[in-house]
Scaffold this active site. Structure first.
Site, short mmCIF file in Angstrom:
data_model
loop_
_atom_site.label_atom_id
_atom_site.label_comp_id
_atom_site.label_asym_id
_atom_site.label_seq_id
_atom_site.Cartn_x
_atom_site.Cartn_y
_atom_site.Cartn_z
N SER A 46 5.43 9.04 77.26
CA SER A 46 6.80 8.50 77.17
C SER A 46 6.77 6.98 77.27
O SER A 46 7.76 6.32 76.96
CB SER A 46 7.70 9.09 78.27
OG SER A 46 7.08 8.99 79.54
N LYS A 112 -3.16 15.93 80.72
CA LYS A 112 -2.15 16.85 80.18
C LYS A 112 -2.12 16.69 78.67
O LYS A 112 -2.30 15.59 78.16
CB LYS A 112 -0.79 16.51 80.79
CG LYS A 112 0.41 17.19 80.15
CD LYS A 112 1.65 17.09 80.99
CE LYS A 112 2.55 15.91 80.71
NZ LYS A 112 3.01 15.76 79.32
N GLU A 114 0.10 18.58 75.06
CA GLU A 114 1.25 19.40 74.70
C GLU A 114 0.83 20.61 73.88
O GLU A 114 0.23 20.44 72.81
CB GLU A 114 2.26 18.56 73.89
CG GLU A 114 2.87 17.44 74.71
CD GLU A 114 3.91 16.63 73.94
OE1 GLU A 114 4.26 17.01 72.80
OE2 GLU A 114 4.37 15.62 74.49
N GLU A 181 9.40 21.70 79.56
CA GLU A 181 10.36 20.67 79.16
C GLU A 181 11.50 21.28 78.34
O GLU A 181 11.27 21.98 77.34
CB GLU A 181 9.67 19.56 78.34
CG GLU A 181 10.66 18.48 77.92
CD GLU A 181 10.05 17.13 77.62
OE1 GLU A 181 8.81 17.00 77.63
OE2 GLU A 181 10.84 16.20 77.37
O1 KIV Z 1 5.42 11.73 78.66
C1 KIV Z 1 6.11 12.13 79.61
O2 KIV Z 1 6.74 11.36 80.33
C2 KIV Z 1 6.15 13.56 79.87
C3 KIV Z 1 7.18 14.06 80.83
C4 KIV Z 1 8.51 14.00 80.22
C5 KIV Z 1 6.86 15.42 81.32
O3 KIV Z 1 5.40 14.29 79.30
#
Ligand code: KIV
Length: 255
Positions: A46, A112, A114, A181
């Site tokens: 993000s 992490k 997706e 999400e």
């Molecule tokens: O990139 C991010 O901030 C995220 C969160 C919204 C979980 O993946």
């Protein structure tokens, strides 16, 4: 304060405590959040919007994530530090492990990405390389261009069944927790009951094992867009504007 590990987070599934998580992209924010007792800090992609000014996350590069992970890692000592693998950085299991390793070298404790079943080989390769992994299912911002917007997931029985399978794939692949999400709250609660690892929700109701939020949405630092699920606790944008105007007036008054 003791260092929080993936096993600590996993152990809270037993309802001992709800997991609190926030994003951070720089040293001072990371240090302030860590000192405040946050459980998990995410260097989220993000940052494409909140820091780099892109319209979405699809232009974020692994180099951007490494740069910001290094800065954040200097401010975090207790929280678990997770960094995002951005789009195009985990197309094959080999690439996923290589880039996950670069984020760990930059100071992340875990990574992490997706997706669930479609990324199972990548996730297994990451956990097989002893790199702790946090899953992310539901609305996937890296797919916003294909999907034509940010749409809530888990509304139909088909979507609900699919998301439960996604969560189970992450659990089977060795993930220590999973972010949900924009998942319909009843579906998020059902996923939470269906797996043995914690769920961390964002815009997915209160039935998850924890919550995560973009830092800028919490403190009112991105006034041009506030998602429905975010309830800002302060008005940082307003404070900055006030301070900047006061400074401008003071400076002009001196001339
Ligand atoms: O990139 C991010 O901030 C995220 C969160 C919204 C979980 O993946």
């Amino acid at each position: 304060m003791n260092k929080i590990t993936p096993n600590t987070i996993r152990s809270w599934k037993e309802g001992r405590r709800k997991i609190s998580a926030l994003t951070a992209y720089d040293f001072p924010t990371a240090k302030l959040l860590d000192e405040s007792g946050i459980d998990l800090v995410l260097v989220g992609d993000s940052l494409g919007m909140t820091v780099l000014g892109y319209p979405d996350t699809t232009q974020v590069k692994i180099e951007d994530m490494i740069y910001h992970t290094r800065a954040v890692s200097r401010g975090v000592s207790s929280a678990l530090l997770v960094a995002d693998l951005p789009i195009h950085s985990y197309g094959t299991p080999e690439l996923a492990v290589q880039n996950a390793g670069r984020l760990i070298s930059a100071g992340a404790d875990a990574v992490k990405l997706e997706g669930g079943q479609a990324c199972a080989e990548q996730i297994q390769a990451i956990t097989g390389a002893s790199i702790p992994f946090l899953g992310h299912i539901g609305m996937l911002p890296q797919h916003v261009l294909e999907e034509g917007g940010y749409r809530r997931k888990g509304r139909t029985p088909e979507q609900r069944g699919f998301l439960i399978e996604e969560a189970k794939a992450i659990e089977r692949s060795g993930g220590f927790a999973v972010v949900l999400e924009l998942v319909e709250s009843a579906t998020a609660a059902e996923i939470t009951r269906s797996i043995s690892i914690p769920t961390i929700g964002i815009g997915s109701g209160t039935g998850c094992d924890g919550q995560i939020l973009v830092f800028h949405d919490l403190v009112g630092y991105f006034p041009w867009f506030t998602p429905k699920h975010a309830k800002p606790e302060s008005d940082v944008a307003g404070e900055i504007r006030k301070a900047a105007r006061a400074y401008i007036e003071r400076t002009r008054g001196d001339s």
